[in-house]
Design an enzyme around this catalytic site. Sequence first.
Site, mmCIF file in Angstrom:
data_model
loop_
_atom_site.group_PDB
_atom_site.id
_atom_site.type_symbol
_atom_site.label_atom_id
_atom_site.label_comp_id
_atom_site.label_asym_id
_atom_site.label_seq_id
_atom_site.Cartn_x
_atom_site.Cartn_y
_atom_site.Cartn_z
ATOM 1 N N ALA A 116 40.246 47.533 35.903
ATOM 2 C CA ALA A 116 39.806 47.549 37.299
ATOM 3 C C ALA A 116 39.468 46.145 37.791
ATOM 4 O O ALA A 116 39.699 45.807 38.939
ATOM 5 C CB ALA A 116 38.605 48.468 37.440
ATOM 6 N N CYS A 117 38.949 45.301 36.864
ATOM 7 C CA CYS A 117 38.551 43.951 37.302
ATOM 8 C C CYS A 117 39.758 43.073 37.584
ATOM 9 O O CYS A 117 39.610 41.945 38.041
ATOM 10 C CB CYS A 117 37.621 43.307 36.279
ATOM 11 S SG CYS A 117 38.273 43.310 34.625
ATOM 12 N N HIS A 118 40.975 43.533 37.283
ATOM 13 C CA HIS A 118 42.173 42.741 37.601
ATOM 14 C C HIS A 118 42.868 43.234 38.857
ATOM 15 O O HIS A 118 43.946 42.761 39.186
ATOM 16 C CB HIS A 118 43.175 42.786 36.439
ATOM 17 C CG HIS A 118 42.682 42.076 35.232
ATOM 18 N ND1 HIS A 118 43.039 42.409 33.959
ATOM 19 C CD2 HIS A 118 41.805 41.047 35.115
ATOM 20 C CE1 HIS A 118 42.421 41.626 33.105
ATOM 21 N NE2 HIS A 118 41.654 40.796 33.779
#
Length: 444
Positions: free
Chosen positions: A386-388
């Site tokens: 999700a952080c990408h």
Amino acid sequence: FKSAGKRFRDFKIITLFFFFLSIRSLNMTVALKLLIYMDYNATTPMEPEVIQIISEALHEAWGNPSSNYITGVTAKAIIHQSRQSVARMVGGKAEDIVFTSGGTEANNLVLHTAVEHFRKSRGAEEHGEGHQNGRAGLPHIITSDVEHDSIRLTAKHLQAAGKADVTCVPVSKVTARVEVEDIVAAVRPNTCLVSVMLANNETGVVMPIPEICQRVKSLNKQHERLRILLHTDAAQALGKVPVDVQELGVDYLTIVGHKFYAPRTGALYVNGPGTTTPLYPMLFGGGQERNFRPGTENTPMIAGLGKAAELVTANLSSYQSHMLIIKAYLEERLQDVFRDKIRFNSHYPGSDVLPNTCNVSILGPALQGWRVLSNCRRLLASVGAACHSASGHRPSHILLSCGVPTEVAANALRLSVGRGTTKEDVDAVVEDLRETVELLEQMN
Ligand SMILES: Cc1ncc(COP(=O)(O)O)c(C=O)c1O
């Protein structure tokens, strides 16, 4: 009379406003019911028992845990119980648990500690307290090239700031695991930390942590060697597979609540913090968490973390077998529908994979993961961590590191199932994907 008319008009406007509001929220409820969440590696909803205990703590344990009167004492007792539950979940002792804001902070704390550990041991040598073994220069940290950004970017930052040397050991393109021999080969005289995740968030591949720890510990026995600290980030493994710090052999283990149906909080397991294993704080303040992580404790969230840990300890095998059955069914249905048009990016010879993680590419020129997901009507999933999600539509560097060809990685979908995912959900998701792929192929 005029003002009565105005009042009637106001009443009508207010009634209409509430009518539209309720229609909107009804639509929203219906829409949410139609959607199927398969992104449990990104985050999980809290279990009802967890919400219940948080709510009780908000009502009854709002006192400062450092206060000596009843509300403080209640809060302190809740924190103590939660510490025991979290410790039990990972096979450690209550005093080995340090509560943090989450996984990112726990991971940062480990890297920070390793650098301090090196600096202090070198200082001791310079003052004649140890042996001279040529440990000049920078501390050296070994990690893998598939770690979460909270390790990868922290290590990169330390390197860019001239505070550490970092080796990112590539994973094998055959097994998608970090191989033990590659870790051992990367060890230098200044190596002070090996940090490798327990299971990867995109492929689900489980790393050989017990073997890595065993080999590094035998290096640690060498005379005059700086102790190499051992850390694993267990964010994705907890609640899915058994995790036991004794069996793993680690000094530190990162615990992330929101991946196992707890709130957005976390902890770091440290084998004897400050005694058996060094731990140097990043923050200074009021002495909470024995000064390792000061700041007034977030009692309700810590209570929720403890309850979620209790649920994992009590029910892990049923969670695990349910997820295994559902994932196997998902993969079978995908195979039936798409036949030779799919490739699983979470299947590697000889590697164990998390019971809930299916990384799959549907092959074809117009079927990039982001395009498929944005056209699906019901499926909520992601193309990778999700952080990408802000990194545009570039294929995942993790899949590329695992040897997945670029055009296949570009089409990747990470489908991660949860405790409550059903076979009906799987049927609906596979049908959604079939329709979406048909549409995108017609449009191309
Ligand atoms: C493997 C891994 N480590 C660390 C983290 C970060 O945890 P948090 O979101 O609590 O900071 C995550 C969360 O996405 C993760 O997947």
